[in-house]
Each structure stands twice: as structure tokens, then as C-alpha cells.
Design a protein around this motif. Structure first.
Motif, PDB file in Angstrom:
ATOM      1  N   LEU A  37       0.970  -1.222   0.099  1.00  0.00           N
ATOM      2  CA  LEU A  37       0.080   0.052   0.016  1.00  0.00           C
ATOM      3  C   LEU A  37       0.915   1.188  -0.105  1.00  0.00           C
ATOM      4  N   PRO A  38       0.581   2.144  -0.643  1.00  0.00           N
ATOM      5  CA  PRO A  38       1.451   3.470  -0.670  1.00  0.00           C
ATOM      6  C   PRO A  38       0.871   4.176   0.202  1.00  0.00           C
ATOM      7  N   GLU A  39       1.686   4.037   1.520  1.00  0.00           N
ATOM      8  CA  GLU A  39       1.207   4.623   2.816  1.00  0.00           C
ATOM      9  C   GLU A  39       1.602   6.309   2.504  1.00  0.00           C
ATOM     10  N   GLU A  40       2.295   6.694   1.807  1.00  0.00           N
ATOM     11  CA  GLU A  40       2.563   7.948   1.438  1.00  0.00           C
ATOM     12  C   GLU A  40       1.046   8.881   1.055  1.00  0.00           C
ATOM     13  N   LEU A  41       0.602   8.197   0.635  1.00  0.00           N
ATOM     14  CA  LEU A  41      -0.761   8.820   0.057  1.00  0.00           C
ATOM     15  C   LEU A  41      -1.633   9.030   1.249  1.00  0.00           C
ATOM     16  N   LEU A  42      -1.843   8.020   2.169  1.00  0.00           N
ATOM     17  CA  LEU A  42      -2.461   8.232   3.630  1.00  0.00           C
ATOM     18  C   LEU A  42      -1.988   9.368   4.484  1.00  0.00           C
ATOM     19  N   TYR A  43      -0.802   9.263   4.516  1.00  0.00           N
ATOM     20  CA  TYR A  43       0.177  10.143   5.367  1.00  0.00           C
ATOM     21  C   TYR A  43      -0.144  11.674   4.719  1.00  0.00           C
ATOM     22  N   ASP A 164       9.359  12.417   1.155  1.00  0.00           N
ATOM     23  CA  ASP A 164      10.440  12.760   2.115  1.00  0.00           C
ATOM     24  C   ASP A 164      10.448  11.961   3.307  1.00  0.00           C
ATOM     25  N   VAL A 165       9.427  12.126   3.870  1.00  0.00           N
ATOM     26  CA  VAL A 165       9.445  11.471   5.510  1.00  0.00           C
ATOM     27  C   VAL A 165       9.633   9.925   5.253  1.00  0.00           C
ATOM     28  N   ASP A 203       3.615   7.410  13.949  1.00  0.00           N
ATOM     29  CA  ASP A 203       3.894   8.194  12.898  1.00  0.00           C
ATOM     30  C   ASP A 203       5.538   8.226  12.460  1.00  0.00           C
ATOM     31  N   LYS A 204       5.818   8.064  10.999  1.00  0.00           N
ATOM     32  CA  LYS A 204       6.978   8.048  10.688  1.00  0.00           C
ATOM     33  C   LYS A 204       7.880   9.399  10.954  1.00  0.00           C
ATOM     34  N   LYS A 205       7.388  10.473  11.233  1.00  0.00           N
ATOM     35  CA  LYS A 205       8.251  11.466  11.477  1.00  0.00           C
ATOM     36  C   LYS A 205       8.819  11.088  12.965  1.00  0.00           C
ATOM     37  N   GLU A 206       8.041  10.510  13.890  1.00  0.00           N
ATOM     38  CA  GLU A 206       8.448  10.082  15.288  1.00  0.00           C
ATOM     39  C   GLU A 206       9.396   8.984  15.326  1.00  0.00           C
ATOM     40  N   HIS A 207       9.135   8.180  14.301  1.00  0.00           N
ATOM     41  CA  HIS A 207      10.171   7.019  14.088  1.00  0.00           C
ATOM     42  C   HIS A 207      11.506   7.569  13.682  1.00  0.00           C
ATOM     43  N   ASN A 208      11.269   8.651  12.680  1.00  0.00           N
ATOM     44  CA  ASN A 208      12.818   9.237  12.269  1.00  0.00           C
ATOM     45  C   ASN A 208      13.562   9.582  13.382  1.00  0.00           C
TER      46      ASN A 208
END
Lengths: 376, 443
Positions: A37-43, A164-165, A203-208
Motif C-alpha cells: 500500500l502506498p502509505e505516503e498517500l495516506l500520510y 520525503d518522510v 507516525d514515521k516522523k516520530e520514528h525518524n
């Protein structure tokens, strides 16, 4: 180490972050099955994507919905969590087409646990220019339904930011996996698995942020390596960290995995394209495949050969979910590809009840065999 | 005490039955003659798009079109199937569905490509339009075993313009790929003719299967399974069109004269899920109770799903007004047979489709076959929801558990009990027939 404890805490309480995020932001949470699934779309739509996972504990609630004699325990476990209300914070569900076992969960979920939104993205089996074009068109439909559901327009800027994220996340995870190439890796595979799984729950930002912190701290860490045979784990979806710890505890030095719940999830960045959806579709059609998508040519053996060289793998353990025919039908060909690289393979069938003592005997014997051949 | 039959029965005429067998033989002979006579030979499982292959000239297919037919007919009965499934399992292929095991085991043993006189053939390539993942992974395994190139056509699980365009583009590439691999020329005129024939034959089959809505049903599901053999492997031939016309006329005549497939129709039954192909007699067990399977086997026709989830015969090329002047037009017409523009985008797993079939075919009860290790089956995927929906609609539904191709999963005592219990729950008891039931040669 604080940051590793943080990853452990996230995986140990897999629903906590999403619940808090929802309470704090008022945003929508979407649970997804399979990683196509393109998670980027959801994000970009302001939605928090959360991977649906089981707990690897026996369950007795899916019997009336999914036939246990044919569908894998992982998929039933996922649905069991939903039936037990563990995912009651999920507003919508999506499934990027892959295996029928996961699809059954999606269909059963839609029917028995009503959610605001559900969508199956028709992801092609083949990886070709035509499949990329098709998937791009399908993603347009997916995008439209997401916009309608959330009321948020998915702008190009928002998509760029999301890409980017996610790309940054993949790069950071790649550095984590690189650490395992060392003679004495500073992490255990169970710790790596927790780092990987946590990224699918928050959240991928938090993971980063956590990954950046981890990458500063971990190299200073003293290795606890046992210097046992260097092992690669591969096979069906597997989020059973206790099993990985168990394998490590028997003297193995697990250095890499090819699980869709691990290393494979983080592979392949999105390459910029004027058409953002085409860029996302290209990633989906180019990324390392699971057996379902590994057609008509077999690309998995090539990938494994590289992992074996990069991580100096001496043995591999193929964990296959019971009834997982996709991995079952690939097994002899993976075995022979690994044999060509002089890497012995042990096959273990996974169920929600793990026969620990039987596994202990088999894994110990396998490791002893590897040790013997290493000394010879 | 013997009782009198409720309906007159009559075997299918020798003419139609004989034509079916002749077409089957004719197609089979092409397997061993096509290459020598300038055509091509390809192997694969559960096919679609045969007209495209037939456009290269005489066309041989050692897989008889589907792995299921193969499992039923080639496996030398249950013992043969056990042997071949065991061979595949011993190669490390587990878990896998019985049909794939039976097919792959035969390929491992090298028995698939030996003709009646012991002549060996090597197919040009493996051709695999997508079915379930087990089918195409099985085809991939065969490609590896045989060292043959593989051509796959991805068929998305949705019915949309994007899906039809995707298939079209793949097929255009596929034609070039085959020409390059085999050095054989694709003949567009022959292709257009093959598409026309296929559409006529398949639509005629759908109309024939629709005649089974009549009371009494003119043929049984078991008879239909035999009569549709040419539709499975050889729908593109002129002979199959003529056969389909003759069959339709004969079945229609049976309807007009009240001729039934079986002497009793005290309950009309639908079979859901592919039945155990090595035990086709299962489809006749209810006859001992005066019941008959007369729905649920209308495969290989061309059907349209209406907006309100009814299943109706599809349209021929002529009925659609398609000209087939170009290769692309002919390919689109072929794709329409499987993905008609009338169908809704989502065409799978809709209980209402089965419920409407039950009503339209005037079915009294449904028996679902739960085929172990077949996640794609209509009797496995979502089976409990389907059963619940049937019951909620007031339709009695029973289940039995076995496998479509693995006789190791067939526990006859248990399955007979499941059938008997279900039939008795419908208020039926065993009857002693005065007349023989239909005496068709089911071979």
C-alpha cells in the motif's frame, strides 16, 4: 539504552501511540494489511497508517469467520485482535492486493467490524511498465476515495513531504541494518525487529526522530554478540519477537531477515517523478517481492545471494506460517538457491502455538551442524 | 418398494455426445501434432485467452486447458493422484492445493508430455493467465522444472476500463513475445475467427446452462460437467460452435418435452465450490434421495453480472456489434468475454450473487464443498459468511470437507454421513427407483 527501550515500549503496547495520536490530533487512523500500500498517500491525507498485526497467542474467536484448515494463523490472529476490540480506534481499513489469506481478513473485517472507510487497492501481480501504468490509475481512484473520506485534498506538496518522510525513514532503517554487517553487531536481531516493527505502528516522523537518536547511541554500545553462526531469517510474515529471541538464545547470531514485517518493508525509496502517483506505483512494482509477486522470473534468490554476501550469512532459517502456500510453493527453489551459496536452510512451520522443545532440538542441531562445518 | 419416476429421462443423443467426445479427442491430438504441422504447443494451468494462441496455427496444449480437468482425467484415478501429489510434496512443495500438487507431480515425473504412442513433445513455452496465486506459482514451478520460458498475463481482480486496458497491453506484447520465441506468425484473420467462435460457443453454453432453470432440469450438473469439456479447452474451433448449437437445440427440446436429467427432482440442489474431481459420483449421491444437483456448475460460459447481482448469459461479438477489424479490436472482444463492461467493478465474493442464482435456478438447497488448502475456492474463502447469508435468506445450506484433487482428504464415510444428514434434514429419505436414472456415459 533508553532509545531501545522506547522501541520496545512501542512494540509491547502496539495500540498506544495510535490511540494517543488520535486523541491529540483528532485525525483518522487507517489499519492496513500487507505492505503493498502506498502509505505516503495516506500520510499526505493526514491519516495515520497502522500495520495490522497479531499477538502470536492462541485465539478462539475467528473460528466462525475464517476456516482454520486453509487460512494461515497470522491472518486469523490479525482478525482475532480486531474481533477482540483491540483495533477499536481504527477508522478505516485498506488492503493492497497480495495473498488471499490477508484478503480474507480484509473481507471479514469489512463485514463484521464496521468501519467508516474500507478500500482494496488492486495491486498487480506482475512487475512491468504496464503494471506501473495500471497501478497509477488505480492509485488515482484510491486517492479520490481518501480525499472524499477525510475531506482533505491531497496536494502535490503534501505528497512530496510524505515521500520525503518515508524515504528518510527507509534510509535511516538501512543504516540500522548496516550495523548488523559488523563482525560483532551492536544489536540483536530481536532488537532490530522491534525497531522495524515500531515504525509500522507510529507516525514515521516520530520514528525518524527515534532512529536518528538510536543511530547516535547504538554505535557506542558494547556488543553482546555470542559469535555463533551468522543466520538469516526468511519466510512468511513473522512478528514473533519471542521466537527470534529464542533462536538467538540457542547460540545463533541472527544478522538479517527478509520479512515483510522487517527488512523487506523498508526497501526501495520512491524516486521523484513529475507524476507523484506514478512514482509511488514505480516503487510498488520495483521493490523486493514476496513469493506472490515474484513472477515470472525469480528475483528473490538474487536478493538472498546479495544479503548472504553482505551479511556473511552462514545458515538460514525459513519460517513458514502454517497453510502459507505462497511461501510453501517457493521453498524448494529458495533452498536450492541457498545451497548454491553453500548456505544450509532449516524450515520451521509457525503456528500460534510454538512447539518450543521440538524447535530447540531442531535449531540446536542445525547450529551444531553449522559450527562443525565452520570448524572443518 | 420401488416407486415410479416423477419425470421421464433420456440419454443425451449419440450425435451430441459423440461430437463432444470427438472434439475432446481432436483437441488432444493437436498436443502431439501441432508443432510438426506448423503450429505451437504451450503448457499451463486454468487457461483463458486460447483464441490468441490458436491464431498461430494448430495449437497443442498438453494441459488440457485446466489443471482441474487434468486432475480428474489424467491422474489415473485416486491412486494416481495420490502418487503425483506425494511426489510434489516430497520435492518440498507444501502446503499446496491438491490440483497444483497433482499437476506438478506429473510434470516432475515427465508423464505430461508423452503421447499415446510414446512420442515425447517439448512445449514451446509455459503460458499462464493469472488465476489464484497457487495456479501461477504452480506454472512458475513447471517452467523451472521444464526449463521453458514463461509468459504470464496478469488479470486484475476488478472489472474496469483500467483492468481491460492493462490486459490488452499485455496481450499485445504477448503476441510479439510468442512470435519472437517460436518464429511463428500471428494470423489476425484466424484470430478474429477464433474470437468469434469462442464468443458464440461460450454464450451458447451460458444459454444451455440457463435452461437448467426449468423444472425439471433437462440435464444435471454431473452431465453438464461432461458436456462442457470442449468449452474448456477448445472453445475457439468451428466444431465447438456447431457442437454448442446442437447441444443447445437438444437441451431446449428436452425442456419443451419435459425430459429430465434424473427421474426425480424432489429437491433441486446447487453445488458450490469445485467438487472432488476424482469422485464425480459425489454429484450423483443425492439421486438416491430423489434429489439432484442441477446448478452450480455453469463454468466456461460467458456471463454477465447485472447491477442487482443476477447472473445472465453474456453477449457474442455480433450482439455487441464489434467489427474486429484490427488486432486491438479483436483482443478487446476477447477480453469482454471475461471482463464484460456490464459487470460491476467488484465482482467477487458477493453472497447475493449465489442467493440470486439459487432463486433464478429454482434451487431448494445448497451444498458447499470446503476444499482443504484452496484459499481461493468459493467453498473456502468466506465460506462461513456465505453459509450464514444463505441460511439468513431461508436457503438450507450444508457443507462437506475434502479436496478438489487430493484423494487423501476424501473421507468417504464421513462425507457420506454429511450428505445423508443434510439430505435428511431437507425431509428426504432414500427411495427405491423403479426406473434407471440417467444412463449417460459419464466417462
Amino acid at each position: 539504552m533508553d532509545v531501545l527501550n522506547e522501541f520496545h515500549r512501542i512494540v509491547s503496547s502496539p495500540h498506544q501511540f495510535a490511540r494517543n495520536w488520535k486523541a491529540n490530533t483528532g485525525g483518522k487512523v487507517l489499519g492496513y494489511l500487507c505492505t503493498n500500500l502506498p502509505e505516503e498517500l495516506l500520510y499526505a491525507a493526514g491519516v495515520l497508517p497502522v500495520r495490522i498485526l497479531g499477538t502470536n497467542e492462541p485465539e478462539s474467536v475467528t473460528g466462525p469467520y475464517i476456516w482454520a484448515n486453509t487460512f494461515c494463523p497470522f491472518s486469523r490472529d490479525c482478525f482475532a485482535q480486531a474481533l477482540q476490540g483491540k483495533y477499536d480506534y481504527v477508522d478505516g481499513i485498506s488492503y493492497g492486493f497480495c495473498c488471499l489469506h490477508a484478503r480474507h481478513v480484509f473481507e471479514s473485517w469489512k463485514r463484521h467490524i464496521p468501519v467508516q472507510y474500507s478500500y482494496e487497492l488492486c495491486v498487480p501481480y506482475l512487475q512491468s511498465p504496464h503494471s506501473k501504468t495500471f497501478l497509477t490509475r488505480e492509485m488515482e481512484d484510491y486517492k479520490n476515495t481518501l480525499e472524499k473520506w477525510t475531506g482533505n485534498s491531497i496536494s502535490v506538496d503534501a505528497l512530496d513531504q510524505a515521500i520525503d518522510v518515508y524515504n528518510k525513514n527507509r534510509r535511516l532503517m538501512s543504516k540500522i541494518y548496516d550495523l548488523m554487517k559488523a563482525d560483532n553487531p551492536p544489536l540483536t536481531e530481536a532488537e532490530v525487529a522491534e525497531i522495524a516493527l515500531s515504525g509500522m505502528l507510529i507516525d514515521k516522523k516520530e520514528h525518524n526522530k527515534l532512529l536518528e537518536k538510536a543511530l547516535k547511541e547504538i554505535p557506542r554500545r558494547r556488543s553482546n554478540s555470542k559469535h555463533g553462526p551468522r543466520i538469516m531469517l526468511l519466510g512468511s510474515v513473522n512478528n514473533n519477537i519471542e521466537l527470534i529471541k529464542f533462536i538467538d538464545s540457542l547460540g545463533a547470531q541472527v544478522v538479517i531477515d527478509d520479512y515483510c514485517t522487517g527488512n523487506r518493508y523498508y526497501q526501495t525509496e520512491v524516486v521523484p517523478d513529475e507524476n507523484r502517483l506514478a512514482a509511488l506505483a514505480a516503487r510498488e512494482t520495483n521493490r523486493p517481492p514476496c513469493p506472490i509477486k515474484d513472477i515470472p522470473e525469480r528475483r528473490r534468490p538474487v536478493r538472498y545471494a546479495k544479503l548472504i554476501d553482505d551479511y556473511r550469512v552462514q545458515g538460514a532459517i525459513y519460517t513458514i506460517q502454517k497453510m502459507c502456500d505462497a511461501h510453501g510453493l517457493d521453498y524448494p527453489f529458495i533452498e536450492s538457491a541457498l545451497k548454491a551459496k553453500n548456505v544450509p536452510l532449516l524450515k520451521l512451520e509457525l503456528d500460534l502455538n510454538i512447539p518450543t522443545e521440538q524447535y530447540r532440538t531442531r535449531i540446536e542441531a542445525f547450529l551444531e551442524m553449522l559450527e562443525t562445518s565452520r570448524m572443518a | 418398494m420401488a416407486i415410479k419416476a416423477d419425470y421421464e429421462t433420456r440419454p443425451i443423443s449419440d450425435e451430441v455426445w459423440g461430437r463432444m467426445k470427438a472434439l475432446r479427442r481432436e483437441h488432444w491430438s493437436h498436443t502431439f501434432t501441432a508443432q510438426a504441422e506448423g503450429g505451437i504447443c504451450a503448457t499451463g494451468l486454468a487457461w483463458q485467452f486460447q483464441p490468441m494462441l490458436a491464431a498461430f496455427g494448430k495449437f497443442g496444449n498438453p494441459s488440457i486447458g485446466t489443471n482441474f480437468a487434468r486432475a480428474a482425467r489424467e491422474g489415473t484415478g485416486p491412486n494416481g493422484l495420490r502418487k503425483y501429489i506425494d511426489i510434489a510434496t516430497a520435492k518440498g512443495l507444501t502446503p499446496m492445493c491438491g490440483a497444483i500438487g497433482a499437476h506438478v507431480g506429473q510434470v516432475y515425473e515427465g508423464v505430461s508430455f508423452v503421447g499415446p504412442k510414446g512420442e515425447k513433445i517439448t512445449p514451446d513455452f509455459v503460458f499462464q493467465p493469472m488465476g489464484c496465486h497457487a495456479i501461477y506459482k504452480g506454472a512458475q514451478i513447471c517452467s523451472s522444472i521444464l526449463g521453458l520460458p514463461m509468459l504470464m498475463i496478469d488479470i486484475p481482480g476488478i472489472c474496469s476500463d483500467s483492468a481491460r486496458d492493462y490486459i490488452l497491453n499485455q496481450l499485445l506484447d504477448a503476441i510479439e513475445w510468442i512470435e519472437k520465441k517460436t518464429k511463428k506468425k500471428f494470423d489476425d484473420e484466424r484470430f478474429a475467427e477464433a474470437v468469434r467462435n469462442t464468443s458464440r460457443a461460450r454464450v451458447l453454453w451460458s444459454k444451455t446452462a440457463s435452461l437448467m432453470k426449468n423444472i425439471p432440469s433437462p440435464i444435471t450438473t454431473r452431465q453438464a460437467m461432461s458436456l462442457n469439456q470442449p468449452l474448456i479447452a477448445y472453445p475457439y474451433s468451428k466444431g465447438t460452435v456447431e457442437y454448442s448449437e446442437a447441444l443447445y437445440a437438444e437441451v431446449k427440446d428436452r425442456v419443451e418435452k419435459g425430459i429430465a436429467g434424473t427421474p426425480f427432482e424432489r429437491k433441486r440442489l446447487m453445488s458450490v465450490g469445485i467438487h472432488p474431481l476424482y469422485r464425480p459420483d459425489v454429484l450423483r449421491w443425492p439421486e438416491q434421495y430423489g434429489a439432484v444437483f442441477m446448478a452450480g456448475g455453469p463454468a466456461y460460459g460467458a456471463w454477465i453480472r447485472t447491477e442487482d447481482s443476477h447472473t445472465i448469459p453474456g453477449k457474442t461479438v455480433e450482439e455487441r456489434g464489434l467489427a474486429l477489424k484490427t488486432r486491438e479490436e479483436a483482443l478487446r472482444a476477447m477480453i469482454f468475454l471475461n471482463l464484460p463492461p456490464e459487470n460491476p467493478r467488484e465482482t467477487t465474493r458477493d453472497s447475493l450473487v449465489v442467493i440470486n442464482q439459487v432463486h433464478d435456478w429454482k434451487v431448494d438447497a445448497v451444498m458447499l464443498h470446503m476444499a482443504r488448502r484452496c484459499p481461493a475456492g468459493q467453498g473456502t474463502f468466506g465460506i462461513f459468511d456465505l453459509k450464514a447469508d444463505l441460511l439468513a435468506a431461508g436457503i438450507p445450506a450444508g457443507t462437506y470437507e475434502a479436496s478438489e484433487a487430493d484423494p487423501n482428504e476424501f473421507d468417504e464415510v464421513r462425507i457420506r454421513e454429511e450428505f445423508e444428514r443434510f439430505l435428511e434434514s431437507l425431509g428426504l429419505t432414500k427411495i427405491a427407483m423403479e426406473t434407471e436414472s440417467a444412463t449417460d456415459d459419464y466417462a
